[in-house]
Write a protein that holds these residues in place. Structure first.
Motif, PDB file in Angstrom:
ATOM      1  N   ASN A  66       0.783  -1.297   0.082  1.00  0.00           N
ATOM      2  CA  ASN A  66       0.001   0.003  -0.088  1.00  0.00           C
ATOM      3  C   ASN A  66       0.845   1.236   0.045  1.00  0.00           C
ATOM      4  OD1 ASN A  66      -2.590  -0.991   0.193  1.00  0.00           O
ATOM      5  ND2 ASN A  66      -2.208  -1.714   2.284  1.00  0.00           N
ATOM      6  N   ILE A  67       0.251   2.409  -0.548  1.00  0.00           N
ATOM      7  CA  ILE A  67       0.647   3.559  -0.250  1.00  0.00           C
ATOM      8  C   ILE A  67      -0.040   4.255   0.942  1.00  0.00           C
ATOM      9  CG2 ILE A  67       0.868   6.157  -1.056  1.00  0.00           C
ATOM     10  CD1 ILE A  67       2.724   4.460  -2.821  1.00  0.00           C
ATOM     11  N   THR A  68       0.758   4.591   2.057  1.00  0.00           N
ATOM     12  CA  THR A  68       0.122   5.185   3.203  1.00  0.00           C
ATOM     13  C   THR A  68       1.056   6.585   3.463  1.00  0.00           C
ATOM     14  OG1 THR A  68       1.869   4.204   4.546  1.00  0.00           O
ATOM     15  CG2 THR A  68      -0.305   3.142   4.329  1.00  0.00           C
ATOM     16  N   LYS A  69       0.549   7.165   4.569  1.00  0.00           N
ATOM     17  CA  LYS A  69       1.239   8.371   4.814  1.00  0.00           C
ATOM     18  C   LYS A  69       1.999   8.305   6.174  1.00  0.00           C
ATOM     19  CE  LYS A  69      -0.683  12.123   2.390  1.00  0.00           C
ATOM     20  NZ  LYS A  69      -0.505  13.388   2.306  1.00  0.00           N
ATOM     21  N   ALA A  70       3.494   8.560   6.233  1.00  0.00           N
ATOM     22  CA  ALA A  70       4.212   8.302   7.358  1.00  0.00           C
ATOM     23  C   ALA A  70       4.854   9.601   7.517  1.00  0.00           C
ATOM     24  CB  ALA A  70       5.357   7.128   6.781  1.00  0.00           C
ATOM     25  N   PRO A  71       5.063   9.837   8.704  1.00  0.00           N
ATOM     26  CA  PRO A  71       5.798  11.125   9.184  1.00  0.00           C
ATOM     27  C   PRO A  71       7.263  11.236   8.788  1.00  0.00           C
ATOM     28  CG  PRO A  71       5.338   9.813  11.220  1.00  0.00           C
ATOM     29  CD  PRO A  71       4.806   8.989  10.052  1.00  0.00           C
ATOM     30  N   SER A  72       7.712  12.334   8.026  1.00  0.00           N
ATOM     31  CA  SER A  72       9.026  12.503   7.637  1.00  0.00           C
ATOM     32  C   SER A  72       9.876  12.836   8.771  1.00  0.00           C
ATOM     33  CB  SER A  72       9.051  13.005   6.479  1.00  0.00           C
ATOM     34  OG  SER A  72       8.822  14.613   6.808  1.00  0.00           O
ATOM     35  N   GLU A  73      11.006  13.125   8.508  1.00  0.00           N
ATOM     36  CA  GLU A  73      11.910  13.645   9.534  1.00  0.00           C
ATOM     37  C   GLU A  73      11.566  15.035  10.191  1.00  0.00           C
ATOM     38  OE1 GLU A  73      16.143  13.720   8.532  1.00  0.00           O
ATOM     39  OE2 GLU A  73      16.172  11.569   8.150  1.00  0.00           O
ATOM     40  N   GLY A  74      11.200  15.830   9.145  1.00  0.00           N
ATOM     41  CA  GLY A  74      10.194  17.177   9.660  1.00  0.00           C
ATOM     42  C   GLY A  74       9.256  17.042  10.312  1.00  0.00           C
ATOM     43  N   GLY A  75       8.676  15.712  10.643  1.00  0.00           N
ATOM     44  CA  GLY A  75       7.224  15.567  11.133  1.00  0.00           C
ATOM     45  C   GLY A  75       5.990  15.658  10.294  1.00  0.00           C
ATOM     46  N   GLU A  76       6.177  16.293   8.985  1.00  0.00           N
ATOM     47  CA  GLU A  76       5.517  16.406   7.940  1.00  0.00           C
ATOM     48  C   GLU A  76       4.760  14.939   7.534  1.00  0.00           C
ATOM     49  OE1 GLU A  76       5.512  18.891   4.588  1.00  0.00           O
ATOM     50  OE2 GLU A  76       6.470  20.305   5.937  1.00  0.00           O
ATOM     51  N   LEU A  77       3.616  14.662   7.297  1.00  0.00           N
ATOM     52  CA  LEU A  77       3.261  13.483   6.663  1.00  0.00           C
ATOM     53  C   LEU A  77       3.307  13.369   5.093  1.00  0.00           C
ATOM     54  CD1 LEU A  77      -0.426  12.782   8.414  1.00  0.00           C
ATOM     55  CD2 LEU A  77       2.058  11.793   8.938  1.00  0.00           C
ATOM     56  N   THR A  78       4.085  12.416   4.670  1.00  0.00           N
ATOM     57  CA  THR A  78       4.550  12.146   3.525  1.00  0.00           C
ATOM     58  C   THR A  78       4.473  10.724   3.024  1.00  0.00           C
ATOM     59  OG1 THR A  78       6.838  11.476   3.934  1.00  0.00           O
ATOM     60  CG2 THR A  78       6.429  13.847   3.220  1.00  0.00           C
ATOM     61  N   PRO A  79       3.892  10.596   1.498  1.00  0.00           N
ATOM     62  CA  PRO A  79       3.422   9.273   1.061  1.00  0.00           C
ATOM     63  C   PRO A  79       4.493   8.321   1.548  1.00  0.00           C
ATOM     64  CG  PRO A  79       3.192  11.022  -0.539  1.00  0.00           C
ATOM     65  CD  PRO A  79       4.037  11.701   0.452  1.00  0.00           C
ATOM     66  N   ALA A  80       4.346   7.183   1.740  1.00  0.00           N
ATOM     67  CA  ALA A  80       5.301   6.111   1.925  1.00  0.00           C
ATOM     68  C   ALA A  80       4.697   4.880   1.411  1.00  0.00           C
ATOM     69  CB  ALA A  80       5.659   6.061   3.416  1.00  0.00           C
ATOM     70  N   LEU A  81       5.667   3.912   0.832  1.00  0.00           N
ATOM     71  CA  LEU A  81       5.152   2.727   0.430  1.00  0.00           C
ATOM     72  C   LEU A  81       5.410   1.609   1.339  1.00  0.00           C
ATOM     73  CD1 LEU A  81       4.475   1.308  -2.414  1.00  0.00           C
ATOM     74  CD2 LEU A  81       6.799   0.732  -2.760  1.00  0.00           C
ATOM     75  N   CYS A  82       4.009   1.020   1.710  1.00  0.00           N
ATOM     76  CA  CYS A  82       4.317   0.223   2.831  1.00  0.00           C
ATOM     77  C   CYS A  82       3.997  -1.289   2.305  1.00  0.00           C
ATOM     78  CB  CYS A  82       3.275   0.585   3.971  1.00  0.00           C
ATOM     79  SG  CYS A  82       3.396  -0.227   5.308  1.00  0.00           S
ATOM     80  N   ALA A  83       5.228  -2.272   2.685  1.00  0.00           N
ATOM     81  CA  ALA A  83       5.062  -3.532   2.154  1.00  0.00           C
ATOM     82  C   ALA A  83       4.838  -4.484   3.109  1.00  0.00           C
ATOM     83  CB  ALA A  83       5.815  -3.930   0.866  1.00  0.00           C
ATOM     84  N   ASN A  84       4.118  -5.285   3.273  1.00  0.00           N
ATOM     85  CA  ASN A  84       4.218  -6.583   4.402  1.00  0.00           C
ATOM     86  C   ASN A  84       4.191  -7.760   3.245  1.00  0.00           C
ATOM     87  OD1 ASN A  84       4.218  -8.034   6.269  1.00  0.00           O
ATOM     88  ND2 ASN A  84       2.413  -7.442   7.293  1.00  0.00           N
ATOM     89  N   ILE A  85       5.362  -8.203   3.171  1.00  0.00           N
ATOM     90  CA  ILE A  85       5.709  -9.579   2.485  1.00  0.00           C
ATOM     91  C   ILE A  85       5.828 -10.749   3.180  1.00  0.00           C
ATOM     92  CG2 ILE A  85       6.581 -10.439   0.425  1.00  0.00           C
ATOM     93  CD1 ILE A  85       7.239  -7.521  -0.317  1.00  0.00           C
TER      94      ILE A  85
END
Lengths: 260, 99
Positions: free
Chosen positions: B63-82
């Motif tokens: 999935n594509i989700t939102k994850a907090p980046s280093e600056g604390g902002e939410l950025t899109p993140a690729l989340c894979a559970n394989i």
């Protein structure tokens, strides 16, 4: 200086024109000087919703092309002394107006009016670009349906890209009976998903259809929708108004055994 | 009648279904990554991983989700559970690494 407010949604048929008509009329009822601009070129409707369709002489494209002065094209609403409509052109298309021209028009109207309310066409193409070009703030209208919420999200993203100063959400056509039985998203659901400020919840109301039939916006009358629209107007001018209790009409028994 | 209907009717959950579906759709809308592209990325990753391990494709979560980046902002993140069923035999791995 007046404030330019664009009413937009992305998806068609969620109530942009009805909202524009009611918010505009409501602000005029609050003694503000208001002009409504229909920017849906080729599909003009704000004139019929306002009941002013028989009084059109010039339109938005005439003003942009310099065929007339702005004042000649403004239709004065005889019911409210401070309310005006600039109708769209029915026989032209969206390319007849450019965003830069809309911006100039808004700047020319700002000294004359307290509020300039722009009815945006559906879609995200040039009509949208025209409508938002001169706007200071936006009202995003959505209904509690997946399609409308998805499009509203897209529009909110585009408004951010346009650096819109203020964007508020109106959840339209809410049916509390369906929310209670779990068959409609609640306004809280929609607000959580879209993550912008909520400025109004308008219940689904047959009165809207009657009002549109008659060309008389129902804002301010004693219907739930009429009150909801008036509350939106008051919030626009900066008053703090609590949200309507849309459950208030519950019967004796359901109140007695009230479920959450 | 309407009263009793209201009282006894089992609460439906089409609204929560709507909420879940719209949240899911918006994750990919907001990332700007269309589901078609995501599917291609998924297939490429599976084919690479399959050289080394057995993958449980049925239990795969991508999935594509939102994850907090280093600056604390939410950025899109690729989340894979394989889920990995098993590691391929060492001889295979050797072969792969020699390639």
């Amino acid at each position: 200086m007046g404030e330019v407010i664009v009413v937009t949604s992305g998806k068609g048929g969620v109530g942009k024109t009805t909202t524009t008509a009611n918010v505009g009329t409501g602000l005029a009822k609050l003694d503000k000087k208001v002009v409504l601009i229909d920017t849906d070129i080729g599909l003009r409707n704000l004139d019929v919703v306002m009941g002013l369709e028989n009084r059109i002489v010039y339109n938005l494209v005439d003003v942009i092309e310099g065929n007339c002065k702005i004042k000649q094209a403004l239709i004065k609403d005889k019911r409210y002394p401070t309310l005006y409509l600039l109708p769209s052109a029915q026989t032209r298309d969206k390319s007849a107006v450019k965003p830069e021209e809309m911006k100039q028009l808004c700047e020319q109207l700002k000294p004359e009016f307290d509020y300039i309310i722009i009815d945006c066409p559906a879609g995200i193409e040039q009509g949208f670009e025209n409508a938002v070009a001169g706007a200071d703030r936006a009202l995003v209208v959505t209904t509690p349906e997946v399609s409308a919420v998805r499009d509203a999200d897209r529009i909110i993203g585009l408004l951010e890209a346009h650096e819109m100063k203020k964007t508020d959400l109106i959840v339209n056509r809410l049916r509390m009976d369906m929310v209670k039985t779990g068959d409609m998203m609640s306004s809280e659901d929609v607000v959580e998903i879209l993550a912008i400020n909520l400025i109004g919840i308008v219940p689904d109301d047959e009165g809207i259809i009657v009002a549109t039939n008659n060309g008389e916006p129902l804002v301010g009358n004693d219907t739930k929708a009429g009150q909801a629209y008036m509350n939106i107007c008051k919030r626009i001018i900066g008053e703090e108004v609590p949200f309507l209790d849309l459950n208030a009409k519950k019967g004796f028994f359901s109140r007695l055994f009230g479920r959450k | 009648m309407a009263f009793w209907d209201n009282f006894f009717k089992k609460k439906s959950d089409s609204a929560s279904n709507a909420v879940n579906r719209i949240k899911f759709v918006l994750q990919s809308d907001r990332s700007g990554l269309p589901p078609e592209t995501l599917e291609k990325i998924k297939n490429d990753i599976i084919s690479v991983l399959s050289k080394y391990v057995d993958i449980d494709t049925k239990e795969l979560d991508f999935n594509i989700t939102k994850a907090p980046s280093e600056g604390g902002e939410l950025t899109p993140a690729l989340c894979a559970n394989i889920p990995i069923k098993g590691v391929k035999r060492a001889s295979n791995n050797d072969k792969v690494s020699k390639e």
